[in-house]
Design a protein around this motif. Structure first.
Motif, short mmCIF file in Angstrom:
data_model
loop_
_atom_site.label_atom_id
_atom_site.label_comp_id
_atom_site.label_asym_id
_atom_site.label_seq_id
_atom_site.Cartn_x
_atom_site.Cartn_y
_atom_site.Cartn_z
N GLY A 119 24.95 47.40 20.53
CA GLY A 119 23.94 48.39 20.19
C GLY A 119 24.43 49.46 19.23
O GLY A 119 23.62 50.27 18.75
N ARG A 120 25.72 49.46 18.93
CA ARG A 120 26.25 50.44 17.98
C ARG A 120 26.28 49.84 16.58
O ARG A 120 26.86 48.79 16.36
CB ARG A 120 27.67 50.88 18.38
CG ARG A 120 28.25 51.92 17.43
CD ARG A 120 29.74 52.08 17.63
NE ARG A 120 30.32 52.85 16.53
CZ ARG A 120 31.58 52.76 16.14
NH1 ARG A 120 32.39 51.93 16.75
NH2 ARG A 120 32.03 53.49 15.16
N LYS A 121 25.65 50.53 15.64
CA LYS A 121 25.60 50.04 14.27
C LYS A 121 26.93 50.35 13.58
O LYS A 121 27.33 51.50 13.46
CB LYS A 121 24.45 50.70 13.51
CG LYS A 121 24.17 50.08 12.16
CD LYS A 121 22.88 50.60 11.56
CE LYS A 121 21.67 50.04 12.29
NZ LYS A 121 20.39 50.40 11.62
N THR A 176 32.12 55.60 6.00
CA THR A 176 31.88 56.50 7.13
C THR A 176 30.45 56.35 7.62
O THR A 176 29.51 56.19 6.82
CB THR A 176 32.16 57.97 6.73
OG1 THR A 176 31.96 58.81 7.87
CG2 THR A 176 31.27 58.44 5.60
N ASN A 177 30.29 56.32 8.93
CA ASN A 177 28.97 56.18 9.56
C ASN A 177 28.20 54.97 9.02
O ASN A 177 26.99 55.03 8.80
CB ASN A 177 28.15 57.45 9.37
CG ASN A 177 28.78 58.65 10.05
OD1 ASN A 177 29.34 58.52 11.14
ND2 ASN A 177 28.73 59.80 9.40
N GLY A 178 28.92 53.88 8.80
CA GLY A 178 28.29 52.64 8.38
C GLY A 178 27.95 52.55 6.91
O GLY A 178 27.38 51.55 6.46
N ASP A 181 26.35 43.82 -0.55
CA ASP A 181 25.38 44.82 -0.11
C ASP A 181 24.48 44.18 0.95
O ASP A 181 24.76 43.07 1.44
CB ASP A 181 24.56 45.39 -1.28
CG ASP A 181 23.80 44.34 -2.05
OD1 ASP A 181 23.56 43.24 -1.51
OD2 ASP A 181 23.44 44.60 -3.22
N SER A 182 23.41 44.89 1.33
CA SER A 182 22.45 44.40 2.33
C SER A 182 23.15 43.95 3.61
O SER A 182 22.77 42.94 4.22
CB SER A 182 21.62 43.24 1.75
OG SER A 182 20.99 43.62 0.55
N THR A 183 24.17 44.71 4.02
CA THR A 183 24.99 44.34 5.17
C THR A 183 24.49 45.03 6.43
O THR A 183 24.28 46.24 6.44
CB THR A 183 26.46 44.71 4.92
OG1 THR A 183 26.90 44.10 3.70
CG2 THR A 183 27.35 44.22 6.06
N GLN A 184 24.34 44.26 7.50
CA GLN A 184 23.95 44.81 8.79
C GLN A 184 24.86 44.20 9.86
O GLN A 184 24.95 42.99 10.00
CB GLN A 184 22.48 44.47 9.12
CG GLN A 184 21.46 45.03 8.15
CD GLN A 184 21.34 46.55 8.25
OE1 GLN A 184 21.54 47.13 9.32
NE2 GLN A 184 21.01 47.20 7.14
N LEU A 185 25.56 45.09 10.57
CA LEU A 185 26.46 44.62 11.64
C LEU A 185 26.46 45.64 12.77
O LEU A 185 26.62 46.83 12.53
CB LEU A 185 27.89 44.45 11.10
CG LEU A 185 28.94 44.06 12.14
CD1 LEU A 185 28.68 42.66 12.68
CD2 LEU A 185 30.34 44.14 11.53
N GLY A 208 37.88 52.71 13.45
CA GLY A 208 36.61 52.40 14.07
C GLY A 208 35.40 52.46 13.15
O GLY A 208 34.28 52.22 13.59
N GLN A 209 35.63 52.78 11.88
CA GLN A 209 34.51 52.88 10.95
C GLN A 209 34.07 51.52 10.40
O GLN A 209 33.01 51.41 9.80
CB GLN A 209 34.86 53.82 9.79
CG GLN A 209 34.97 55.28 10.19
CD GLN A 209 33.65 55.85 10.69
OE1 GLN A 209 32.59 55.53 10.18
NE2 GLN A 209 33.72 56.71 11.69
#
Length: 217
Positions: A16-18, A196-198, A8-12, A40-41
């Motif tokens: 500029g695209r999350k 989906t959508n990050g 969890d707590s994942t940020q990538l 691409g998800q």
């Protein structure tokens, strides 16, 4: 003893695209966890983040113990990437020796490899090469295995045999698997996430796949 893998707590983000933001995923030994998502998800990115080969902000825990570079711990986790990873020059005999596996068991399960232990990986078809690499990873002695597009290039009979292999091996490890042949994933998984959508969504029913916009069933 059951083991648990959590992320969890994942940020990538790229350019500029999350790509990944609100991620939670849990995998346990004795279970097959499916991961679906459109192109691409970020499914492969998520697997690489778990494995530790893609640096990003994240929390990956094995039995509640945080490990950043999971790939340094093959006793905990192994990874089948989309691309081939075994060198073409190696013979099948050498590969099975290196991974301490019995070639006889492999050829008994997949008859197309009978008496071919002297062949090199480069002489195999795309499907045979994928089947070999899937077998090696599935039979590893790790607690968890990440499988990215394991059914690529396999024919229908090979896919059914591969699915049976994974059902057997889940008795020894936890499996996280993604593939665009989603009906095969649905067929063998114990739990299913849609990315989906990050964000990841744990589905409660097959109908959720339709609701989340992944596929019309």
């Amino acid at each position: 003893m059951n083991h648990v893998l959590e992320i969890d707590s994942t940020q990538l983000q790229f350019g500029g695209r999350k790509i990944l933001s609100s991620i939670y995923l849990r995998c346990e030994t004795g279970k097959i966890i499916g991961l679906l998502g459109k192109n691409g998800q970020g499914k492969s990115c998520l697997m690489k983040a778990i494995y530790g080969s893609l640096p990003c902000e994240k929390s990956v825990r094995f039995d509640h113990i945080s490990i950043v570079e999971s790939f340094k711990h093959p006793d905990l986790i192994v990874y089948l990437p989309q691309c081939n990873f075994i060198p073409k020059s190696l013979s099948l005999r050498r590969i099975f020796q290196d991974f301490t596996l019995e070639y006889s068991e492999f050829q008994n399960r997949f008859s197309e490899f009978a008496k071919r232990e002297k062949d090199t990986v480069g002489s195999l078809s795309g499907g045979e090469r994928r089947l070999l690499e899937l077998y090696i990873i599935a039979k590893s002695k790790s607690q968890f295995a990440l499988l990215d597009e394991p059914f690529t290039h396999l024919n229908p009979l090979q896919i059914e045999k591969a699915k049976q292999l994974l059902k057997e091996e889940k008795e020894h490890k936890g499996l996280l698997i993604t593939d665009h042949m989603y009906r095969h994933i649905i067929d063998i998984c114990d739990s299913l996430y849609v990315l989906t959508n990050g964000q990841t969504y744990l589905t409660k029913s097959v109908a959720d796949i339709d609701t989340l916009g992944y596929a019309r069933l």
